[in-house]
Write an enzyme that holds these catalytic residues in place. Sequence first.
Site, short mmCIF file in Angstrom:
data_model
loop_
_atom_site.label_atom_id
_atom_site.label_comp_id
_atom_site.label_asym_id
_atom_site.label_seq_id
_atom_site.Cartn_x
_atom_site.Cartn_y
_atom_site.Cartn_z
N LYS A 198 0.89 -1.17 0.00
CA LYS A 198 0.00 0.00 0.00
C LYS A 198 0.92 1.22 0.00
CE LYS A 198 -1.88 3.04 1.90
NZ LYS A 198 -1.69 4.45 1.50
N GLY A 251 6.63 5.01 8.13
CA GLY A 251 5.83 6.23 8.13
C GLY A 251 5.93 6.90 9.49
N SER A 252 4.92 7.67 9.83
CA SER A 252 4.99 8.45 11.06
C SER A 252 4.84 7.55 12.29
CB SER A 252 3.86 9.49 11.06
OG SER A 252 2.62 8.82 11.01
N THR A 253 5.36 8.04 13.40
CA THR A 253 5.26 7.32 14.66
C THR A 253 3.79 7.15 15.06
OG1 THR A 253 7.44 7.98 15.37
CG2 THR A 253 5.85 7.51 17.13
N GLY A 256 2.42 4.44 13.03
CA GLY A 256 3.13 3.22 13.45
C GLY A 256 2.48 2.60 14.68
N GLU A 274 9.22 1.29 10.96
CA GLU A 274 10.28 2.28 10.68
C GLU A 274 9.60 3.63 10.74
OE1 GLU A 274 13.40 1.80 10.28
OE2 GLU A 274 13.72 -0.21 9.48
N CYS A 309 13.62 10.82 7.12
CA CYS A 309 13.36 10.36 8.50
C CYS A 309 14.56 10.60 9.39
CB CYS A 309 12.99 8.89 8.47
SG CYS A 309 14.15 7.89 7.54
P1 NAD Z 1 2.23 8.50 7.36
O1 NAD Z 1 2.37 7.77 8.65
O2 NAD Z 1 1.24 9.58 7.28
O3 NAD Z 1 1.86 7.49 6.19
C1 NAD Z 1 2.65 6.35 5.93
C2 NAD Z 1 1.79 5.31 5.26
O4 NAD Z 1 0.79 4.90 6.18
C3 NAD Z 1 1.05 5.82 4.03
O5 NAD Z 1 1.01 4.80 3.05
C4 NAD Z 1 -0.34 6.10 4.55
O6 NAD Z 1 -1.34 6.01 3.58
C5 NAD Z 1 -0.49 5.00 5.58
N1 NAD Z 1 -1.48 5.30 6.61
C6 NAD Z 1 -1.86 6.51 7.09
N2 NAD Z 1 -2.82 6.35 8.03
C7 NAD Z 1 -3.05 5.01 8.14
C8 NAD Z 1 -3.93 4.24 8.94
N3 NAD Z 1 -4.77 4.76 9.81
N4 NAD Z 1 -3.88 2.89 8.79
C9 NAD Z 1 -3.04 2.31 7.92
N5 NAD Z 1 -2.19 3.01 7.12
C10 NAD Z 1 -2.20 4.34 7.24
O7 NAD Z 1 3.70 8.99 6.99
P2 NAD Z 1 4.16 9.82 5.71
O8 NAD Z 1 3.72 11.23 5.91
O9 NAD Z 1 3.79 9.12 4.46
O10 NAD Z 1 5.75 9.72 5.80
C11 NAD Z 1 6.52 10.53 6.60
C12 NAD Z 1 6.91 9.80 7.87
O11 NAD Z 1 7.60 8.60 7.55
C13 NAD Z 1 7.87 10.61 8.72
O12 NAD Z 1 7.48 10.52 10.06
C14 NAD Z 1 9.20 9.91 8.50
O13 NAD Z 1 10.12 10.08 9.54
C15 NAD Z 1 8.77 8.49 8.34
N6 NAD Z 1 9.80 7.71 7.65
C16 NAD Z 1 10.56 6.84 8.38
C17 NAD Z 1 11.58 6.10 7.75
C18 NAD Z 1 12.44 5.13 8.54
O14 NAD Z 1 13.13 4.33 7.91
N7 NAD Z 1 12.43 5.16 9.86
C19 NAD Z 1 11.81 6.28 6.39
C20 NAD Z 1 11.02 7.19 5.68
C21 NAD Z 1 10.01 7.90 6.32
#
Ligand code: NAD
Length: 510
Positions: A198, A251-253, A256, A274, A309
């Site tokens: 996804k 994605g975001s904490t 997560g 992550e 990130c």
């Molecule tokens: P996000 O958490 O908003 O979204 C990440 C993914 O999760 C997207 O595909 C989104 O559609 C999905 N998502 C959102 N809400 C959801 C829900 N309720 N249920 C299931 N899936 C859902 O993050 P973002 O804005 O896409 O990315 C930025 C974040 O990612 C930053 O916090 C960044 O630090 C982190 N990031 C971490 C790493 C790492 O390796 N640690 C790498 C890249 C980005």
Amino acid sequence: MNAANPGSYTLAEWRKAAESARRRLETRLFIDGEFTDAIDGGRFETINPATGKVLGNFSAAGEKDVDRAVAAAKHAHKSRAWLGLAPRERMEILYKWAALIEERTVELAVLESMDMGKPVSDVIAIDLPSVTMTIRFMSEAVDKISGAVTNTPRNVMHYFMREPFGVVGAISPWNYPMLMAAWKVAPALAAGNCVVLKPAEQAPSTCLRLAELFVAAGGPPGVFNVVNGIGEVAGRALALHPDVAKISFTGSTEVGKLMLQYAGQSNMKHVALECGGKSPQIFMGDLPDMEKAVAAAYNGIYSNMGEVCNAGSRLLVQDNIHDEFVERFASEGKDAFRAGDPLDPETNLGPLVTFEAQKRVLRLIDTGRKEGATLVFGGDVPDRFKHGAYVNPTLFTGVNNTMTIAREEIFGPVASVIRFSTLDEAIAIANDTDYGLAAGIWTRDLDRAHRLIREVQAGIIWVNCFDDGDMTQPFGGYKQSGNARDKCLDSLVSYTQIKSAWIKLHPPAS
Ligand code: NAD
């Protein structure tokens, strides 16, 4: 146009390539080896943040589509369409996949750039080589993970082996759309799993092409599926799905943490996270090379528009070098990243991913000012690019670690200088955060470096460099930055589970 060397394309050539890719944009879901619309016809738009214009109108997967994709992956697993191949046959397909991705460099680069604003030169120099390197590294290791026979009493034979989970769900972010997906999909596939990905709704187009190319390389249908869609709908359905045995999330904490809940509410699936970061770089007074340190500081926060990130967003600088450091940063860092059309090969600062992200970053900059930090440069939108979601590189000094800009992940080109006096103070500030993804340490004193390596709570520590490394490096965080490691061999192993076979032997009577 010299197709063999896209690095030599002119802006006009990149624009032409972008127009052609836009005309052939694929917007449907990819399930069981085919592009298909969402069952209920749902769609969502993506906006090119450099122009504010609609890029594409994508199928939005609903629960039924996620069910279809998981069923296709489950069937591919059960029928042994993928796992039944000899490991080296799987390796050949993955290798071919990497080669096909390279052949489509130009199209993938412009799509990535138009989707989320990344300079096309970054996609060519960083993202795409890292994607193909990830696939090759993982495929080369296909037949190099093994179990063991243990030392047991003579009437027992015991061995354990590593088996794939079956269906792995992957949920990825938009900041490196192809690369973050590849960090999950490549090891999951190499370990013998089938995958439903996804991608982020802000930038789904390249992931669709990756899946199509996997099948073109000989990957059986159903082994790699993509369900574009909204996180709260498609992502949630995938993470709650009872037939998904592992969910791998970047994605975001905040989101997560939801993954852990979804796992608990469904089938207790394995959860690999992550997440975000607020990485410190600690510049000790005895750092070996001020010029390199300052360059690493501004590159570490302004590259990829700060949408990284592990971005080095907190610059901890010791008293005795503070003024020189800030002066150099202000003179060399201010113009190192210049806003431009992301399709211009000279551009190294594109827009942020969306206009909402731009608003959020500008609001946090304003909060920084109001809370008393000193704005040295930036903090605004570049004059010539008001039509896009741009934010100029920004530097704050006089920041203390309690300020909002030192605590929240800004995810934009905003650096904060925090001054400190002693090593103990630096360690305390560095660790005073919910995150623990990465840290940079700059010193020529080996004892000091070792103490910092031990005491700074982060999954990745760079010494006298920043954001360096290769595929052998485990990439992931401590604390609320997550619990998984991407890239390294451990990542491949993490897409397997251990089965132990304990065999009681009954020696024949002599
Ligand atoms: P996000 O958490 O908003 O979204 C990440 C993914 O999760 C997207 O595909 C989104 O559609 C999905 N998502 C959102 N809400 C959801 C829900 N309720 N249920 C299931 N899936 C859902 O993050 P973002 O804005 O896409 O990315 C930025 C974040 O990612 C930053 O916090 C960044 O630090 C982190 N990031 C971490 C790493 C790492 O390796 N640690 C790498 C890249 C980005």
